[in-house]
Motif scaffolding. Structure first.
Motif, PDB file in Angstrom:
ATOM      1  N   THR A  15       0.820  -1.483   0.084  1.00  0.00           N
ATOM      2  CA  THR A  15       0.250   0.221  -0.074  1.00  0.00           C
ATOM      3  C   THR A  15       0.778   1.010  -0.322  1.00  0.00           C
ATOM      4  O   THR A  15       0.540   2.147  -0.628  1.00  0.00           O
ATOM      5  CB  THR A  15      -0.830  -0.336   1.292  1.00  0.00           C
ATOM      6  N   SER A  16       1.910   1.282   0.751  1.00  0.00           N
ATOM      7  CA  SER A  16       2.902   2.594   0.718  1.00  0.00           C
ATOM      8  C   SER A  16       3.534   3.219  -1.053  1.00  0.00           C
ATOM      9  O   SER A  16       3.979   3.579  -1.022  1.00  0.00           O
ATOM     10  CB  SER A  16       4.418   2.457   1.384  1.00  0.00           C
ATOM     11  N   ASN A  17       3.983   2.310  -1.484  1.00  0.00           N
ATOM     12  CA  ASN A  17       4.429   2.082  -2.330  1.00  0.00           C
ATOM     13  C   ASN A  17       3.208   1.940  -3.564  1.00  0.00           C
ATOM     14  O   ASN A  17       3.515   3.586  -4.270  1.00  0.00           O
ATOM     15  CB  ASN A  17       4.905   0.350  -3.003  1.00  0.00           C
ATOM     16  N   LEU A  18       2.324   1.746  -3.566  1.00  0.00           N
ATOM     17  CA  LEU A  18       1.352   2.119  -4.430  1.00  0.00           C
ATOM     18  C   LEU A  18       0.797   3.563  -3.909  1.00  0.00           C
ATOM     19  O   LEU A  18       0.608   4.097  -5.241  1.00  0.00           O
ATOM     20  CB  LEU A  18      -0.063   1.245  -4.423  1.00  0.00           C
ATOM     21  N   LYS A  19       0.870   4.120  -2.230  1.00  0.00           N
ATOM     22  CA  LYS A  19       0.983   5.195  -2.632  1.00  0.00           C
ATOM     23  C   LYS A  19       1.960   6.119  -2.779  1.00  0.00           C
ATOM     24  O   LYS A  19       1.451   7.353  -4.031  1.00  0.00           O
ATOM     25  CB  LYS A  19       0.510   5.481  -1.550  1.00  0.00           C
ATOM     26  N   ALA A  20       2.999   5.889  -2.949  1.00  0.00           N
ATOM     27  CA  ALA A  20       4.082   6.588  -4.049  1.00  0.00           C
ATOM     28  C   ALA A  20       3.924   6.889  -5.008  1.00  0.00           C
ATOM     29  O   ALA A  20       3.907   7.757  -5.832  1.00  0.00           O
ATOM     30  CB  ALA A  20       5.693   5.943  -3.373  1.00  0.00           C
ATOM     31  N   VAL A  65      -6.034   5.523  -3.948  1.00  0.00           N
ATOM     32  CA  VAL A  65      -5.445   4.285  -3.639  1.00  0.00           C
ATOM     33  C   VAL A  65      -7.138   3.689  -3.341  1.00  0.00           C
ATOM     34  O   VAL A  65      -7.238   2.343  -3.106  1.00  0.00           O
ATOM     35  CB  VAL A  65      -5.014   4.274  -2.425  1.00  0.00           C
ATOM     36  N   ASN A  66      -7.907   4.395  -2.133  1.00  0.00           N
ATOM     37  CA  ASN A  66      -9.362   3.565  -2.050  1.00  0.00           C
ATOM     38  C   ASN A  66      -9.882   3.137  -3.259  1.00  0.00           C
ATOM     39  O   ASN A  66     -10.734   1.800  -3.482  1.00  0.00           O
ATOM     40  CB  ASN A  66     -10.154   4.863  -1.053  1.00  0.00           C
ATOM     41  N   GLU A  67     -10.283   3.663  -4.384  1.00  0.00           N
ATOM     42  CA  GLU A  67     -11.095   3.921  -5.203  1.00  0.00           C
ATOM     43  C   GLU A  67      -9.935   2.305  -6.179  1.00  0.00           C
ATOM     44  O   GLU A  67     -10.927   1.310  -6.802  1.00  0.00           O
ATOM     45  CB  GLU A  67     -11.458   4.730  -6.512  1.00  0.00           C
ATOM     46  N   MET A  68      -8.789   2.680  -5.875  1.00  0.00           N
ATOM     47  CA  MET A  68      -8.395   1.724  -6.621  1.00  0.00           C
ATOM     48  C   MET A  68      -8.032   0.403  -6.357  1.00  0.00           C
ATOM     49  O   MET A  68      -8.447  -1.058  -6.540  1.00  0.00           O
ATOM     50  CB  MET A  68      -6.494   2.128  -6.526  1.00  0.00           C
ATOM     51  N   GLU A  69      -8.033  -0.035  -4.829  1.00  0.00           N
ATOM     52  CA  GLU A  69      -8.230  -1.254  -3.976  1.00  0.00           C
ATOM     53  C   GLU A  69     -10.124  -1.770  -4.041  1.00  0.00           C
ATOM     54  O   GLU A  69     -10.219  -2.730  -4.393  1.00  0.00           O
ATOM     55  CB  GLU A  69      -8.478  -0.880  -2.729  1.00  0.00           C
ATOM     56  N   TYR A  70     -11.076  -0.754  -3.933  1.00  0.00           N
ATOM     57  CA  TYR A  70     -12.471  -0.847  -4.622  1.00  0.00           C
ATOM     58  C   TYR A  70     -12.436  -1.794  -6.017  1.00  0.00           C
ATOM     59  O   TYR A  70     -13.152  -2.795  -6.232  1.00  0.00           O
ATOM     60  CB  TYR A  70     -13.301   0.173  -4.447  1.00  0.00           C
TER      61      TYR A  70
END
Length: 219
Positions: free
Chosen positions: A5-10, A163-168
């Motif tokens: 998740t941290s890498n994805l946010k970056a 990120v939340n949208e991508m996770e959804y």
């Protein structure tokens, strides 16, 4: 190897910083007509997200044209019907559940002599959702933040929403994939069962016909 998740946010933060300056409001001409004919722009919003719709309409009242707005969602809820819009008009909405919403415009001719031969109004539409819709000037003053700190907080919230949208979307894709695999498995066993029934039926017919011919002394 999957991304954390941290890498994805970056990664999303970098993309946001690269493309943040490319966004702009939608601008179009809306031709006037004698009958109602709405032109709609659709967008999607998650439940509980703040949406701010800002429309800037050219012209002036009494020029033979009347521009009406209509904001609604796919669930049948109405969020506003401003009439005879001129200049800037701002509407806010917060749907209770995930839904698509439409911002519709119509331009009606009320006086053909004043409107001219090909009357139209220019409309500039800006739709802000989630973190972009918040009043960051008030937040900056309330929390006594520096401009850079305000921008960083806004970017952080925008990235978190992405990120939340991508996770959804990932969860939806996984759910659809599981459904597809389950359906394929059921179809496979149904095909095997059908083939087994056909083979069994064919064998029974052979046995029955041989018994029948033997009873008739034909073989």
């Amino acid at each position: 190897m999957g991304l954390s998740t941290s890498n994805l946010k970056a990664i999303v933060s970098l993309c946001f910083l690269l493309f943040a300056g490319l966004g702009s409001a939608l601008r179009f001409d809306l031709a006037a007509q004698h009958h109602s004919n709405e032109r709609c722009i659709r967008n999607f919003v998650n439940g509980g997200q703040l949406v701010v719709v800002t429309a800037i309409v050219s012209g002036s009242k009494g020029d033979g044209q009347v521009v009406n707005m209509h904001i609604k969602d796919a669930l049948g809820n109405d969020y506003g019907r401003p009439k005879d819009v001129v200049g800037e008009n701002r509407q806010t909405l917060t749907p209770a559940s995930d839904t698509a919403f439409d911002v519709c415009f119509e331009n009606l001719i009320t006086d053909g002599r004043r409107a001219g031969n090909s009357p139209s109004r220019e409309i500039e539409l800006d739709i802000e959702i989630g973190a972009d819709a918040r009043d960051w000037s008030s937040i900056q003053a309330q929390d006594k933040l520096k401009p850079v700190e305000t921008d960083l907080r806004r970017i952080e919230e925008v990235v978190a929403e992405i990120v939340n949208e991508m996770e959804y979307l990932r969860q939806r894709e996984q759910k659809l994939r599981d459904t597809n695999e389950s359906t394929n498995e059921r179809v496979k066993w149904f095909a095997f069962g059908t083939m087994g029934m056909l083979v069994g039926l064919g064998a029974w017919q052979v046995v029955y016909l041989r018994a029948y011919f033997r009873s008739k002394h034909l073989i």
